[in-house]
Design a protein around this motif. Structure first.
Motif, PDB file in Angstrom:
ATOM      1  N   PRO A 111       0.817  -1.213   0.000  1.00 47.80           N
ATOM      2  CA  PRO A 111       0.000   0.000   0.000  1.00 47.80           C
ATOM      3  C   PRO A 111       0.853   1.266   0.000  1.00 47.80           C
ATOM      4  O   PRO A 111       1.789   1.398   0.781  1.00 47.80           O
ATOM      5  CB  PRO A 111      -0.808  -0.131   1.299  1.00 47.80           C
ATOM      6  CG  PRO A 111      -0.914  -1.596   1.522  1.00 47.80           C
ATOM      7  CD  PRO A 111       0.402  -2.163   1.054  1.00 47.80           C
ATOM      8  N   ASP A 157      -6.539  -0.188  -8.353  1.00 45.28           N
ATOM      9  CA  ASP A 157      -6.178   0.518  -7.124  1.00 45.28           C
ATOM     10  C   ASP A 157      -5.022  -0.149  -6.391  1.00 45.28           C
ATOM     11  O   ASP A 157      -4.293   0.508  -5.646  1.00 45.28           O
ATOM     12  CB  ASP A 157      -7.380   0.605  -6.180  1.00 45.28           C
ATOM     13  CG  ASP A 157      -8.399   1.635  -6.627  1.00 45.28           C
ATOM     14  OD1 ASP A 157      -8.142   2.329  -7.630  1.00 45.28           O
ATOM     15  OD2 ASP A 157      -9.451   1.744  -5.974  1.00 45.28           O
ATOM     16  N   MET A 158      -4.844  -1.466  -6.609  1.00 46.64           N
ATOM     17  CA  MET A 158      -3.785  -2.199  -5.919  1.00 46.64           C
ATOM     18  C   MET A 158      -2.526  -2.347  -6.767  1.00 46.64           C
ATOM     19  O   MET A 158      -1.565  -2.988  -6.335  1.00 46.64           O
ATOM     20  CB  MET A 158      -4.291  -3.577  -5.493  1.00 46.64           C
ATOM     21  CG  MET A 158      -5.372  -3.545  -4.437  1.00 46.64           C
ATOM     22  SD  MET A 158      -5.973  -5.196  -4.004  1.00 46.64           S
ATOM     23  CE  MET A 158      -4.550  -5.878  -3.144  1.00 46.64           C
ATOM     24  N   HIS A 242      -0.017   1.402  -6.099  1.00 47.35           N
ATOM     25  CA  HIS A 242      -0.958   0.876  -5.103  1.00 47.35           C
ATOM     26  C   HIS A 242      -1.466   2.076  -4.312  1.00 47.35           C
ATOM     27  O   HIS A 242      -0.721   2.706  -3.562  1.00 47.35           O
ATOM     28  CB  HIS A 242      -0.246  -0.113  -4.182  1.00 47.35           C
ATOM     29  CG  HIS A 242      -1.154  -0.928  -3.313  1.00 47.35           C
ATOM     30  ND1 HIS A 242      -2.205  -0.376  -2.591  1.00 47.35           N
ATOM     31  CD2 HIS A 242      -1.178  -2.264  -3.030  1.00 47.35           C
ATOM     32  CE1 HIS A 242      -2.823  -1.323  -1.915  1.00 47.35           C
ATOM     33  NE2 HIS A 242      -2.232  -2.483  -2.167  1.00 47.35           N
ATOM     34  N   THR A 245      -5.931   2.048  -0.867  1.00 46.19           N
ATOM     35  CA  THR A 245      -7.347   2.004  -0.475  1.00 46.19           C
ATOM     36  C   THR A 245      -7.656   0.753   0.342  1.00 46.19           C
ATOM     37  O   THR A 245      -8.709   0.659   0.961  1.00 46.19           O
ATOM     38  CB  THR A 245      -8.256   2.045  -1.714  1.00 46.19           C
ATOM     39  OG1 THR A 245      -7.871   0.984  -2.615  1.00 46.19           O
ATOM     40  CG2 THR A 245      -8.107   3.377  -2.443  1.00 46.19           C
ATOM     41  N   THR A 246      -6.754  -0.215   0.319  1.00 54.33           N
ATOM     42  CA  THR A 246      -6.808  -1.387   1.183  1.00 54.33           C
ATOM     43  C   THR A 246      -5.430  -1.583   1.785  1.00 54.33           C
ATOM     44  O   THR A 246      -4.424  -1.164   1.211  1.00 54.33           O
ATOM     45  CB  THR A 246      -7.217  -2.647   0.390  1.00 54.33           C
ATOM     46  OG1 THR A 246      -7.061  -3.806   1.239  1.00 54.33           O
ATOM     47  CG2 THR A 246      -6.340  -2.840  -0.830  1.00 54.33           C
ATOM     48  N   ARG A 247      -5.371  -2.209   2.943  1.00 55.16           N
ATOM     49  CA  ARG A 247      -4.086  -2.473   3.587  1.00 55.16           C
ATOM     50  C   ARG A 247      -3.433  -3.733   3.038  1.00 55.16           C
ATOM     51  O   ARG A 247      -2.309  -4.068   3.419  1.00 55.16           O
ATOM     52  CB  ARG A 247      -4.273  -2.593   5.102  1.00 55.16           C
ATOM     53  CG  ARG A 247      -4.637  -1.271   5.764  1.00 55.16           C
ATOM     54  CD  ARG A 247      -4.632  -1.388   7.274  1.00 55.16           C
ATOM     55  NE  ARG A 247      -5.673  -2.289   7.752  1.00 55.16           N
ATOM     56  CZ  ARG A 247      -5.852  -2.613   9.030  1.00 55.16           C
ATOM     57  NH1 ARG A 247      -5.063  -2.112   9.951  1.00 55.16           N
ATOM     58  NH2 ARG A 247      -6.836  -3.436   9.373  1.00 55.16           N
ATOM     59  N   ASP A 248      -4.127  -4.429   2.145  1.00 55.01           N
ATOM     60  CA  ASP A 248      -3.582  -5.665   1.571  1.00 55.01           C
ATOM     61  C   ASP A 248      -2.533  -5.356   0.516  1.00 55.01           C
ATOM     62  O   ASP A 248      -2.677  -4.422  -0.276  1.00 55.01           O
ATOM     63  CB  ASP A 248      -4.701  -6.491   0.940  1.00 55.01           C
ATOM     64  CG  ASP A 248      -5.718  -6.975   1.954  1.00 55.01           C
ATOM     65  OD1 ASP A 248      -5.333  -7.152   3.129  1.00 55.01           O
ATOM     66  OD2 ASP A 248      -6.883  -7.163   1.572  1.00 55.01           O
TER      67      ASP A 248
END
Length: 314
Positions: A111, A157-158, A242, A245-248
């Motif tokens: 991220p 997003d990632m 990345h 928007t997610t912590r993944d």
């Protein structure tokens, strides 16, 4: 006739599209729940480097990309992954029956990480200055088939991949030039470029310094966990940042494939790039399909933990 050994090969229409665009897929290899469980287990096993083929502490510590190379040579799950028929049938339907996997790599994106800049790879001499693969007959253009598998979701997003279709037949970079490694180039907070290349500035290799990729033609290759895509390394490709928007993290695992006629690491006993150097004493390419009728590459038949590599019969 479709046989057990060729049931996943590309159809005539798929091959036609592949040769026109430079890529095929995505295809499903694992179901999302399966790869989530398998990758969760594998991440822990990868911490044990006692059987890894590259042991030089200075090269494999500190986050250098060489640490990500060729873990299929010591880890059972990755050894089986690169020889899965869903992959090797499709690769052989493009390259021919006799195929080597000469490298594997991890491509994590955390991220907040920046995107990877547009690039192509033919002989993979761009970082080291020496060709890492050479096609026969004095060919100055070949590349490798890259099989990029999403071990996690890979959304825009990632930081999913981007391709510019049809660019695989023309090299816009001169790999005989040598890029200069600077770890700060990968750190935007230290003045790095928006989309670097793991500590290199790929623009150093441009044949025409005023040329820029036509990003209006770019396509984003979103994949869910467990899917993979096949593309020529000479295809212009990059990745999105990345966005956090997610912590993944986004994790891609790549296998690189060539015909057995290609010479791997010719006239060298080490890999030198990303500010590190590792010897090739324990390295071997893996015969994943057919026969090795050439005999000029070192072949690994088992992992360093004595797990056999599966081979696609022809």
């Amino acid at each position: 006739m479709t046989t057990e050994a060729t049931r996943f090969g590309l159809s005539d229409e798929e091959r036609k599209n592949f040769h026109a665009r430079g890529y095929a897929g995505p295809f499903t290899l694992y179901e999302p729940d399966e790869i989530k469980q398998r990758w969760g287990q594998e991440r822990l096993r990868l911490l044990d480097r006692s059987a890894a083929v590259y042991q030089d502490e200075a090269a494999v510590s500190g986050g250098t990309n060489i640490a990500n190379y060729d873990r299929h040579l010591d880890q059972e799950f990755l050894a089986d992954h690169i020889t899965r028929p869903e992959i090797t049938d499709r690769v052989a339907s493009i390259l021919g029956p006799d195929v080597l996997c000469w490298r594997s790599e991890f491509f994590p994106k955390y991220p907040g990480a920046e995107g990877t800049d547009w690039h192509q790879a033919d002989t993979f001499a761009n970082a080291s200055g020496s060709p890492q693969i050479l096609w026969p007959g004095g060919s100055d253009f070949g590349g490798t088939l890259t099989v990029w598998c999403a071990f996690t979701d890979a959304t825009i997003d990632m930081g999913c991949l981007q391709f510019i279709p049809g660019t695989h037949r023309t090299m816009f970079y001169d790999e005989t030039k040598r890029m200069h490694y600077d770890p700060d180039l990968a750190d935007v907070e230290k003045g790095g470029v928006r989309r670097g290349f793991f500590g290199y500035d790929y623009r150093e290799l441009q044949i025409d310094p005023d040329w820029t990729p036509d990003e209006s033609q770019a396509v984003s290759m979103e994949m869910r966990a467990g899917q993979f895509i096949v593309f020529w390394s000479t295809l212009m490709h990059a990745s999105h940042p990345h966005l956090g928007t997610t912590r993944d993290m986004r994790m891609g695992f790549v296998g690189r494939y060539v015909p057995t006629s290609v010479r791997v690491y010719p006239d060298t006993d080490a890999i030198e790039e990303y500010g590190g150097r590792v010897g090739l004493e324990r390295y071997g390419a893996v015969l994943v399909s057919g026969e090795d009728r050439e005999g000029h590459n070192r072949i690994a038949t088992h992992t360093t933990r004595n797990h056999p590599f599966r081979r696609r019969d022809v």
